[in-house]
Write an enzyme that holds these catalytic residues in place. Structure first.
Site, mmCIF file in Angstrom:
data_model
loop_
_atom_site.group_PDB
_atom_site.id
_atom_site.type_symbol
_atom_site.label_atom_id
_atom_site.label_comp_id
_atom_site.label_asym_id
_atom_site.label_seq_id
_atom_site.Cartn_x
_atom_site.Cartn_y
_atom_site.Cartn_z
ATOM 1 N N ASP A 1 26.076 13.860 31.944
ATOM 2 C CA ASP A 1 25.653 13.135 32.994
ATOM 3 C C ASP A 1 24.052 12.743 32.500
ATOM 4 O O ASP A 1 23.833 13.663 31.876
ATOM 5 C CB ASP A 1 25.202 13.771 34.238
ATOM 6 C CG ASP A 1 25.096 15.202 34.730
ATOM 7 O OD1 ASP A 1 24.578 15.474 33.454
ATOM 8 O OD2 ASP A 1 24.299 15.679 35.799
ATOM 9 N N ASN B 1 23.508 21.556 46.310
ATOM 10 C CA ASN B 1 24.548 20.665 47.600
ATOM 11 C C ASN B 1 25.460 20.312 47.125
ATOM 12 O O ASN B 1 25.956 19.894 47.654
ATOM 13 C CB ASN B 1 23.306 19.498 47.193
ATOM 14 C CG ASN B 1 23.469 18.533 46.390
ATOM 15 O OD1 ASN B 1 23.935 19.090 45.531
ATOM 16 N ND2 ASN B 1 23.099 17.052 46.528
ATOM 17 N N HIS C 1 26.953 19.086 44.581
ATOM 18 C CA HIS C 1 26.767 17.493 43.765
ATOM 19 C C HIS C 1 27.555 18.226 41.834
ATOM 20 O O HIS C 1 27.495 19.521 42.241
ATOM 21 C CB HIS C 1 25.915 17.201 43.502
ATOM 22 C CG HIS C 1 24.952 18.042 42.372
ATOM 23 N ND1 HIS C 1 23.146 17.627 42.416
ATOM 24 C CD2 HIS C 1 25.011 18.370 41.130
ATOM 25 C CE1 HIS C 1 23.047 18.303 41.147
ATOM 26 N NE2 HIS C 1 23.187 19.223 40.678
ATOM 27 N N GLU D 1 26.268 13.245 43.922
ATOM 28 C CA GLU D 1 26.035 13.402 45.334
ATOM 29 C C GLU D 1 26.497 13.539 46.079
ATOM 30 O O GLU D 1 27.192 12.508 46.039
ATOM 31 C CB GLU D 1 24.641 12.447 45.056
ATOM 32 C CG GLU D 1 23.644 12.886 43.831
ATOM 33 C CD GLU D 1 22.540 14.652 44.275
ATOM 34 O OE1 GLU D 1 22.966 15.230 44.643
ATOM 35 O OE2 GLU D 1 21.613 14.315 42.926
HETATM 36 C C1 GLP Z 1 22.464 19.113 37.976
HETATM 37 C C2 GLP Z 1 22.880 18.515 36.718
HETATM 38 C C3 GLP Z 1 24.658 19.399 36.964
HETATM 39 C C4 GLP Z 1 24.251 21.078 36.247
HETATM 40 C C5 GLP Z 1 24.011 20.493 37.768
HETATM 41 C C6 GLP Z 1 23.818 22.760 37.874
HETATM 42 O O1 GLP Z 1 21.338 18.512 38.411
HETATM 43 N N1 GLP Z 1 22.808 17.021 37.195
HETATM 44 O O2 GLP Z 1 25.328 18.263 36.146
HETATM 45 O O3 GLP Z 1 26.016 20.652 36.654
HETATM 46 O O4 GLP Z 1 22.692 20.516 38.248
HETATM 47 O O5 GLP Z 1 22.612 22.460 37.604
HETATM 48 P P1 GLP Z 1 22.232 24.170 37.222
HETATM 49 O O6 GLP Z 1 23.199 25.138 36.445
HETATM 50 O O7 GLP Z 1 20.679 24.192 36.584
HETATM 51 O O8 GLP Z 1 22.580 25.050 38.000
#
Ligand code: GLP
Length: 241
Positions: free
Chosen positions: A68, A136, A138, A143
């Site tokens: 992403d 959340n 995702h 989302e």
């Molecule tokens: C982000 C990305 C995801 C990521 C997730 C968790 O916004 N869109 O690909 O895996 O949120 O992020 P983190 O590992 O920093 O908690």
């Protein structure tokens, strides 16, 4: 039901994850890895890069796909998934020629998603998808919503995503997300989900409840037969509140 393997801390979980990924690569040298950015998998990626310096031949045929991206940021913005993945893995492992990725600032975001969808049609399915868990629920930028999308698409970013720590140094606010869809993720042969830190305790608890809902996209991982879920003790629901 998903069952986490619990490690004392992020370091131990990351070491296990890196070893697990290397074992997969040894079994299938041309493996297609789909990678999340975010903070959770970064130590795992650093450990892979360390191994790449010692045994470069292990990564000589590995292929990468970026899961992403923040839409509307310049590709060289320090907050992009692009910059994080390039610094952590693509450059140290010299994988630029075998790396497919959403452009962060495409002229036509929908066409950019179609380009990645075609790439995945021609080069997929993903062998191993490395995921983090959004607070959340995702996955990538899939989302919480009434309906989820199967393939690469332009996403409306949630408030939680827009509050993500990686945007602190961003030169501007992202306008949208670019992400693979839920079918792309669920069609991966293997999924490695990494969940660490106290802020992930509540979402992990919800994931482990086993209830499947589009309001919590990670819950769809319950439908996949090969998810390796690693967490640290801070994220585990049994951790002291
Ligand atoms: C982000 C990305 C995801 C990521 C997730 C968790 O916004 N869109 O690909 O895996 O949120 O992020 P983190 O590992 O920093 O908690």
């Amino acid at each position: 039901m998903l069952k986490p393997r619990v490690f004392p801390d992020d370091e131990a979980a990351s070491r296990y994850a890196a070893d697990w990924l290397m074992a997969r690569i040894r079994r299938q040298p041309s493996t297609l890895l789909c990678l999340a950015a975010g903070s959770t998998p970064m130590r795992t990626y650093a450990l892979l890069a360390e191994q790449g310096a010692i045994q470069p031949q292990l990564f000589a045929r590995v292929r990468l796909l970026k899961l992403d991206e923040w839409g509307g940021l310049a590709m060289n913005d320090p907050a992009t998934c692009e910059q994080h993945l390039r610094a952590a893995l693509v450059d140290p492992l010299r994988l630029a020629d075998r790396y497919a990725a959403f452009e962060s600032q495409p002229q036509e975001p929908v066409a950019e998603c179609a380009r990645i969808a075609t790439w995945l049609d021609e080069n997929g399915p993903i062998d191993t998808c490395v995921l983090g868990l959004g607070v959340n629920g995702h996955l990538g930028f899939n989302e919480p919503a009434k309906y989820l999308q199967p393939h690469a698409h332009v996403a409306v970013l949630s408030t939680e995503s827009l509050a993500h720590g990686s945007l602190e140094g961003a030169k501007k606010r992202p306008a949208f997300g670019l992400t693979l869809g839920m079918a792309d993720i669920l069609q991966s042969r293997h999924i490695l989900l990494l969940v660490t830190g106290p802020e992930k305790r509540a979402p992990l608890e919800r994931l482990l409840s086993g209830r499947i809902t589009t309001d919590f996209p990670a819950s769809l991982l319950q439908l996949h037969g090969d998810v390796t879920l690693l967490c640290d003790s801070k994220a585990h629901p049994a951790a002291p509140r």
